[in-house]
Design a protein around this motif. Structure first.
Motif, PDB file in Angstrom:
ATOM      1  N   SER A  35     -10.811 -32.844  11.927  1.00  5.59           N
ATOM      2  CA  SER A  35     -10.754 -33.814  11.153  1.00  5.59           C
ATOM      3  C   SER A  35      -9.945 -35.042  11.539  1.00  5.59           C
ATOM      4  O   SER A  35     -10.379 -36.333  11.220  1.00  5.59           O
ATOM      5  CB  SER A  35     -10.086 -33.270   9.736  1.00  5.59           C
ATOM      6  OG  SER A  35      -8.628 -32.945  10.287  1.00  5.59           O
ATOM      7  N   PHE A  36      -8.805 -34.859  12.328  1.00  2.48           N
ATOM      8  CA  PHE A  36      -8.017 -35.985  12.748  1.00  2.48           C
ATOM      9  C   PHE A  36      -8.653 -36.595  14.069  1.00  2.48           C
ATOM     10  O   PHE A  36      -8.829 -37.874  14.069  1.00  2.48           O
ATOM     11  CB  PHE A  36      -6.600 -35.733  13.124  1.00  2.48           C
ATOM     12  CG  PHE A  36      -5.813 -35.652  11.845  1.00  2.48           C
ATOM     13  CD1 PHE A  36      -4.966 -36.980  11.394  1.00  2.48           C
ATOM     14  CD2 PHE A  36      -5.426 -34.400  11.247  1.00  2.48           C
ATOM     15  CE1 PHE A  36      -4.328 -36.685  10.343  1.00  2.48           C
ATOM     16  CE2 PHE A  36      -4.681 -34.525  10.263  1.00  2.48           C
ATOM     17  CZ  PHE A  36      -3.927 -35.579   9.766  1.00  2.48           C
TER      18      PHE A  36
ATOM     19  N   VAL B 174       0.111 -39.467   7.446  1.00  2.00           N
ATOM     20  CA  VAL B 174      -0.535 -38.190   7.147  1.00  2.00           C
ATOM     21  C   VAL B 174      -0.284 -36.898   7.913  1.00  2.00           C
ATOM     22  O   VAL B 174      -0.087 -35.854   7.520  1.00  2.00           O
ATOM     23  CB  VAL B 174      -2.055 -38.425   6.815  1.00  2.00           C
ATOM     24  CG1 VAL B 174      -2.862 -36.961   6.452  1.00  2.00           C
ATOM     25  CG2 VAL B 174      -2.261 -39.443   5.776  1.00  2.00           C
ATOM     26  N   ALA B 175      -0.578 -37.258   9.408  1.00  2.00           N
ATOM     27  CA  ALA B 175      -0.341 -36.158  10.115  1.00  2.00           C
ATOM     28  C   ALA B 175       0.923 -35.583  10.299  1.00  2.00           C
ATOM     29  O   ALA B 175       1.089 -34.450  10.355  1.00  2.00           O
ATOM     30  CB  ALA B 175      -0.887 -36.597  11.518  1.00  2.00           C
TER      31      ALA B 175
ATOM     32  N   GLU C  58      -6.484 -31.353   2.236  1.00  2.00           N
ATOM     33  CA  GLU C  58      -5.017 -32.041   1.952  1.00  2.00           C
ATOM     34  C   GLU C  58      -4.949 -33.317   2.933  1.00  2.00           C
ATOM     35  O   GLU C  58      -4.494 -34.178   2.291  1.00  2.00           O
ATOM     36  CB  GLU C  58      -3.845 -31.055   2.326  1.00  2.00           C
ATOM     37  CG  GLU C  58      -3.651 -29.755   1.429  1.00  2.00           C
ATOM     38  CD  GLU C  58      -2.729 -28.912   2.129  1.00  2.00           C
ATOM     39  OE1 GLU C  58      -2.396 -28.992   3.249  1.00  2.00           O
ATOM     40  OE2 GLU C  58      -2.576 -27.955   1.240  1.00  2.00           O
ATOM     41  N   ARG C  59      -5.437 -33.298   4.070  1.00  2.00           N
ATOM     42  CA  ARG C  59      -5.543 -34.398   4.949  1.00  2.00           C
ATOM     43  C   ARG C  59      -6.269 -35.369   4.457  1.00  2.00           C
ATOM     44  O   ARG C  59      -6.063 -36.480   4.454  1.00  2.00           O
ATOM     45  CB  ARG C  59      -6.139 -34.091   6.259  1.00  2.00           C
ATOM     46  CG  ARG C  59      -6.055 -35.023   7.419  1.00  2.00           C
ATOM     47  CD  ARG C  59      -7.263 -36.028   7.530  1.00  2.00           C
ATOM     48  NE  ARG C  59      -8.466 -35.265   7.443  1.00  2.00           N
ATOM     49  CZ  ARG C  59      -9.650 -36.010   7.130  1.00  2.00           C
ATOM     50  NH1 ARG C  59      -9.724 -37.160   7.156  1.00  2.00           N
ATOM     51  NH2 ARG C  59     -10.731 -35.005   7.569  1.00  2.00           N
TER      52      ARG C  59
ATOM     53  N   SER D 165     -13.479 -32.190   2.302  1.00  2.00           N
ATOM     54  CA  SER D 165     -12.877 -32.846   3.551  1.00  2.00           C
ATOM     55  C   SER D 165     -12.970 -34.284   3.128  1.00  2.00           C
ATOM     56  O   SER D 165     -13.099 -34.825   2.142  1.00  2.00           O
ATOM     57  CB  SER D 165     -13.140 -32.698   4.935  1.00  2.00           C
ATOM     58  OG  SER D 165     -14.653 -32.787   5.019  1.00  2.00           O
TER      59      SER D 165
ATOM     60  N   VAL E 251      -6.235 -27.402   4.902  1.00  2.00           N
ATOM     61  CA  VAL E 251      -5.909 -28.377   5.626  1.00  2.00           C
ATOM     62  C   VAL E 251      -6.780 -29.630   5.671  1.00  2.00           C
ATOM     63  O   VAL E 251      -6.354 -30.859   5.678  1.00  2.00           O
ATOM     64  CB  VAL E 251      -5.609 -28.081   7.105  1.00  2.00           C
ATOM     65  CG1 VAL E 251      -5.429 -29.204   7.907  1.00  2.00           C
ATOM     66  CG2 VAL E 251      -4.601 -26.807   7.014  1.00  2.00           C
TER      67      VAL E 251
ATOM     68  N   PHE F  43      -7.529 -29.182  11.667  1.00  4.88           N
ATOM     69  CA  PHE F  43      -6.824 -30.227  11.909  1.00  4.88           C
ATOM     70  C   PHE F  43      -7.150 -31.226  13.073  1.00  4.88           C
ATOM     71  O   PHE F  43      -7.435 -32.511  12.905  1.00  4.88           O
ATOM     72  CB  PHE F  43      -5.277 -29.674  12.261  1.00  4.88           C
ATOM     73  CG  PHE F  43      -4.408 -30.712  12.557  1.00  4.88           C
ATOM     74  CD1 PHE F  43      -3.439 -31.257  11.226  1.00  4.88           C
ATOM     75  CD2 PHE F  43      -4.026 -31.381  13.860  1.00  4.88           C
ATOM     76  CE1 PHE F  43      -2.477 -32.080  11.470  1.00  4.88           C
ATOM     77  CE2 PHE F  43      -3.039 -32.547  13.717  1.00  4.88           C
ATOM     78  CZ  PHE F  43      -2.474 -32.872  12.736  1.00  4.88           C
TER      79      PHE F  43
ATOM     80  N   ILE G  86       1.731 -33.379   7.039  1.00 13.02           N
ATOM     81  CA  ILE G  86       1.020 -32.153   7.069  1.00 13.02           C
ATOM     82  C   ILE G  86       1.789 -31.131   8.156  1.00 13.02           C
ATOM     83  O   ILE G  86       2.184 -30.028   7.784  1.00 13.02           O
ATOM     84  CB  ILE G  86      -0.372 -32.211   7.573  1.00 13.02           C
ATOM     85  CG1 ILE G  86      -1.274 -32.845   6.548  1.00 13.02           C
ATOM     86  CG2 ILE G  86      -1.083 -30.705   7.920  1.00 13.02           C
ATOM     87  CD1 ILE G  86      -2.657 -33.030   6.688  1.00 13.02           C
TER      88      ILE G  86
END
Length: 316
Positions: free
Chosen positions: A183-184, A163-164, A135-136, A76, A132, A180, A167
């Motif tokens: 991480s965000f 970025v959000a 990629e994020r 991540s 996810v 998701f 995705i």
């Protein structure tokens, strides 16, 4: 994409030849790491380098979850930022040396380093197989490096929003996933807390600044992701900050640099020494995870439980 311990049936041939090549490279590198580093230390090292978590036992997974270190196994933002930062810093240092030797002060060394770090991060994304969180992390790093190339501000909530949005356009169902959300949540909390850290950092003694920054970021990330972890997994990690304080610096100083060096030296057969050092780092991390996961049990369950005062009938 996934892993299984039982035979599988091929329904249709893979559609992408490049995907086959990267998968073979991923498995070959994972096998190399696990042959050089025995036991669970090698399995964790292979997961960090290639995303192949098939060798990690459920016991290891459990102690990593309890100690709040499981995010280290999942590729991540931590790994992507460490790798991209290491590549950027190394390339910029090398470029500065070459520019000084050539007597040129007008070379855009930082932009060349950002481009090299972007290629490194993209290769890591392809090798890890995606996901996810991965990629994020890549998109965040890519936006950051593109901001360096364009001369724009790097740390910004606009980057997170871009970025959000990217995705969610590709995979809108990821909005409800734990990966998701956690991480965000951690990323937004760290960006919002950056201004507060910048305000107090000048008053922190230089010797204690790395420890203070690690404590601050671990606290922010833990507070931001704790509710989501409790909702999705039904657990909290009360000693997660202590575990991260002891493990994350080793990952950044030993594990990831040695993993990158081993990858570069693998084609010429010299990956052994850096992998040995990497194994020491992952072994330390597993030792911390085991100790922290047992800490709560010793504290909360070391005393005999008091018998219940209620009286129950034989029928009850």
């Amino acid at each position: 994409m996934g892993y299984t311990r039982s035979p599988i049936m091929l329904v249709e041939p893979p559609s992408s030849r490049s995907g086959q090549i990267m998968t073979r490279l991923q498995m070959r590198l994972s096998l190399l790491v696990q042959n050089e580093i025995p036991g669970q230390s090698g399995a964790v090292a292979a997961a960090l380098m290639t995303g192949d978590r098939s060798g990690i036992s459920e016991t290891t997974n459990e102690i990593m979850r309890i100690s709040s270190l499981y995010h280290i196994i999942s590729i991540s933002g931590l790994h992507m930022s460490m790798l991209a930062g290491l590549a950027y810093g190394s390339l910029r240092f090398l470029g500065a040396l070459l520019a000084a030797r050539a007597g040129r002060s007008d070379w855009p060394v930082h932009k060349a380093a950002a481009l090299g770090a972007f290629v490194t991060a993209a290769t890591y994304l392809a090798l890890s197989g995606g996901g996810v969180a991965t990629e994020r992390a890549f998109l965040m790093v890519a936006v950051l490096l593109l901001a360096v190339l364009a001369g724009k501000r790097v740390i910004s909530l606009r980057n997170v929003a871009l970025v959000a949005l990217a995705i969610l356009v590709v995979a809108p169902e990821s909005l409800t996933s734990a990966s998701f959300q956690m991480s965000f949540a951690a990323t937004v909390a760290l960006i919002l807390g950056h201004r507060h850290w910048a305000a107090v950092a000048p008053f922190v003694p230089p010797l204690f600044k790395p420890v203070a920054m690690l404590l601050f970021t671990s606290l922010l990330a833990g507070l931001a992701t704790g509710p989501f972890a409790a909702a999705h997994f039904g657990r909290i990690a009360p000693y997660g900050m202590l575990a991260n304080l002891l493990a994350v610096p080793v990952v950044g100083i030993v594990v990831m640099p040695m993993g990158l060096l081993a990858t570069l030296l693998a084609p010429i057969g010299l990956a052994g020494p850096p992998l040995w050092l990497m194994g020491i780092g992952t072994g330390w991390m597993l030792g911390i995870a085991e100790s922290i996961s047992a800490l709560g049990e010793r504290i909360f369950w070391s005393r005999p439980r008091r018998a219940s005062s209620c009286r129950c009938s034989e029928r009850g």
